[in-house]
Scaffold this motif. Sequence first.
Motif, PDB file in Angstrom:
ATOM      1  N   VAL A  55       0.860  -1.180   0.000  1.00 16.59           N
ATOM      2  CA  VAL A  55       0.000   0.000   0.000  1.00 16.59           C
ATOM      3  C   VAL A  55       0.896   1.229   0.000  1.00 16.59           C
ATOM      4  N   VAL A  56       0.542   2.215  -0.790  1.00 20.67           N
ATOM      5  CA  VAL A  56       1.248   3.499  -0.767  1.00 20.67           C
ATOM      6  C   VAL A  56       0.584   4.336   0.324  1.00 20.67           C
ATOM      7  N   ARG A  57       1.395   4.860   1.232  1.00 19.34           N
ATOM      8  CA  ARG A  57       0.867   5.657   2.347  1.00 19.34           C
ATOM      9  C   ARG A  57       1.217   7.127   2.156  1.00 19.34           C
ATOM     10  N   ILE A  58       0.184   7.936   1.970  1.00 23.37           N
ATOM     11  CA  ILE A  58       0.369   9.382   1.839  1.00 23.37           C
ATOM     12  C   ILE A  58      -0.748  10.049   2.634  1.00 23.37           C
TER      13      ILE A  58
ATOM     14  N   ALA B  71      -7.488  16.422 -10.392  1.00 21.14           N
ATOM     15  CA  ALA B  71      -7.098  17.780 -10.787  1.00 21.14           C
ATOM     16  C   ALA B  71      -5.610  17.857 -11.107  1.00 21.14           C
ATOM     17  N   GLY B  72      -4.820  16.985 -10.465  1.00 20.05           N
ATOM     18  CA  GLY B  72      -3.379  16.960 -10.694  1.00 20.05           C
ATOM     19  C   GLY B  72      -2.945  16.115 -11.879  1.00 20.05           C
TER      20      GLY B  72
ATOM     21  N   PHE C 216       0.351  16.907  -1.320  1.00 23.69           N
ATOM     22  CA  PHE C 216      -0.253  15.614  -1.603  1.00 23.69           C
ATOM     23  C   PHE C 216      -0.001  15.156  -3.043  1.00 23.69           C
ATOM     24  N   VAL C 217      -0.289  15.998  -4.017  1.00 14.20           N
ATOM     25  CA  VAL C 217      -0.114  15.618  -5.419  1.00 14.20           C
ATOM     26  C   VAL C 217       1.362  15.376  -5.726  1.00 14.20           C
TER      27      VAL C 217
END
Length: 137
Positions: free
Chosen positions: A48-51, A99-100, A65-66
């Motif tokens: 899992v990518v954790r951000i 949006a990014g 975040f983006v």
Amino acid sequence: MSYAGDVTPTEAWSALEEDPRAVLVDVRTHAEWSYVGLPDLRSLGRDVVRIEWQRYPDGRLNAHFVDDLAAAGIEPDQRVYFLCRSGVRSIAAAEAATAGGWAQSYNVSEGFEGPHDPERHRTVSGWKVAGLPWVQG
């Protein structure tokens, strides 16, 4: 809707099984990852990518975040599934990613733990209640 759509945890799991390039991004906080648990994608050969969407402990939005998505190596043409506790923060994350430039951004609608039941326990729905693989801290 300003993102690709909502999926259940089971639908997200199926998509991750079917598409080796699909990514699950957990946008909860470090504290939630440590104390509540994480989806376990080891059987799929990935993590899992954790951000964090909001920083712990002050709840401040992650202004990068983006940029963090790109730094994690997630490419704009990949399908990305965003997961939080109950499916609220992950909507905002999917909208920001779209949006990014990540057009295939999905919200895991029930989240990791789902909403409260009448006794205020999280036993109604979500990744854990669906019986999908997960690990504690």
